[in-house]
Every structure is written in structure tokens, then in C-alpha cells.
Design an enzyme around this catalytic site. Structure first.
Site, short mmCIF file in Angstrom:
data_model
loop_
_atom_site.label_atom_id
_atom_site.label_comp_id
_atom_site.label_asym_id
_atom_site.label_seq_id
_atom_site.Cartn_x
_atom_site.Cartn_y
_atom_site.Cartn_z
N ASP A 50 -6.18 -8.89 5.83
CA ASP A 50 -7.24 -9.45 6.67
C ASP A 50 -8.58 -8.97 6.11
OD1 ASP A 50 -7.57 -6.83 7.49
OD2 ASP A 50 -6.85 -7.17 9.54
N GLY A 83 -10.39 -6.47 6.75
CA GLY A 83 -10.59 -5.03 6.66
C GLY A 83 -9.93 -4.43 5.44
N HIS A 143 0.85 -1.19 0.00
CA HIS A 143 0.00 0.00 0.00
C HIS A 143 0.89 1.24 0.00
CE1 HIS A 143 -3.62 2.31 0.75
NE2 HIS A 143 -2.94 2.99 1.65
#
Ligand code: GRF
Length: 196
Positions: A136, A138, A104
Site C-alpha cells: 500500500d 506506506g 519483508h
């Protein structure tokens, strides 16, 4: 590896895999769309590639289940998302959770989501960077494996800053995958421990 676009992160791993200093292999590349440079990079490297599109109105759970089985066919030890623009679902993470890595372009937990570089510029931070983390359920919320800082320069544009982040991000991804592939590691309480 899973990609959606240009695939320069993918290229960094493909290059590192053919380089004698790295000990991993890219066994397959999956994409959620056709006609992207990432797929051409896989083909040029002789790595099997497939496209698994999420058609408008299609069942997302089923899409995730089929993606899981298509990935499973290659028996990867790790799954690496490199600019992959789809969220992975429960079935995928039941199979590959804890060994699915994403990259990211910000220092998480700052600026999660699709516009990390734009958001960092808009906020006015002096330092941003890239984060490699375990995926995960999220959005960009998993355990951090490693991070690199990149300064924001006067006059930076979103594209210019993102390109500079990606230079650091590519090196960070290669070193993190090399470490995951060759070292013993475990996660405890949101922290990765490199055992040897
Ligand atoms: C990277 O900055 C990644 O973090 C973000 O999209 C970019 C992918 O770049 N999600 P590329 O397609 O590998 O060149």
C-alpha cells in the site's frame, strides 16, 4: 516481478514456475538498476527483463508512471516485489494496488524499513521471520498475506540470520503466490480471506 539485487526470491519463483507443482508463470522481470544478478537470472530463464532507473534529480512521479506502463505492457495478474528497493507511487498503485505483493525479512509490523534484520538483532528478539504482504502507500504497512517465524540463534550475525530468514522467505513467497494464483481470496478490514 520487480527486483533490485541478488534475486534469490525471484529465482525461487522462476524455479517453481517451471516445476509442475506450481500454476503461475513469471511473465517479466523489471529492475531499477543494471548489472544485478536478478536480471541475469531472468535472462537465463528466458523471461523478458527491463531496467527502469530513477536518475538523480529525476521526477519521481514520472518515474512511477513510466514504470506502470512498462509493467502494464506485460499484462500481469500480480506484481511481486522481491528485494525491490523503491517505493511504488500513486499511479502504480492505482493500476496494481491490491495485487502487488512484497516480501519483508521480519514479522511485520515489527521492524519495517531497510534494515529489518539488523534492527531485529539489535532489539534482541528471540524470534523473527518473514512477511508476505500487499503493498500500500506506506512503508511495509500493507495487509499481511502470510508469515513465517525464524528463531534468532546465539551468535547470529546480520548476514547469517538474513540468509536463514531467506530460506524460509523463499518457500513462503512461493506458497503465497501459488495460493493467490489458484485460490479465490478477498481482503476485508486488513485481513485476507481464502474463500476456497
Ligand atoms: C529479501 O530478504 C527481501 O525480503 C528483502 O531483500 C531480500 C531480497 O533477497 N527486501 P534476494 O535479492 O531475493 O536474494
Amino acid at each position: 516481478m520487480l527486483v533490485s539485487g541478488t534475486g534469490t526470491l525471484l529465482q525461487a519463483l522462476l524455479d517453481a514456475a517451471t516445476d509442475r507443482t506450481s500454476d503461475f508463470e513469471v511473465v517479466a522481470v523489471g529492475a531499477d538498476r543494471d548489472g544485478i544478478a536478478g536480471l541475469d537470472r531472468a535472462r537465463r530463464a528466458g523471461v523478458p527483463a527491463f531496467t527502469h532507473r530513477l536518475l538523480p534529480g529525476a521526477d519521481r512521479i514520472e518515474w512511477d508512471q513510466v514504470l506502470t506502463s512498462r509493467v502494464r505492457a506485460f499484462s500481469p495478474d500480480l506484481v511481486v516485489c522481491a528485494g525491490f528497493m523503491k517505493l511504488l507511487g500513486a499511479d502504480f498503485l492505482a493500476a496494481y494496488g491490491g495485487r502487488t505483493v512484497n516480501s519483508h525479512p521480519s514479522l511485520l509490523p515489527a521492524f519495517p524499513g531497510m534494515h529489518a534484520v539488523r534492527d531485529a538483532l539489535a532489539y534482541g528478539v528471540a524470534i523473527t521471520g518473514a512477511t508476505i504482504f500487499l503493498v500500500d502507500r506506506g512503508v511495509d504497512s500493507g495487509v499481511v498475506l502470510d508469515q513465517v517465524a525464524v528463531p534468532v540463534l546465539a551468535g547470529d550475525t546480520e548476514d547469517g540470520l538474513h540468509e536463514r530468514i531467506k530460506v524460509a522467505e523463499r518457500a513462503l513467497l512461493v506458497s503465497t503466490i501459488q495460493a493467490l494464483a489458484t485460490r479465490s481470496w478477498h481482503v476485508d478490514d486488513r485481513r485476507v480471506y481464502w474463500d476456497e
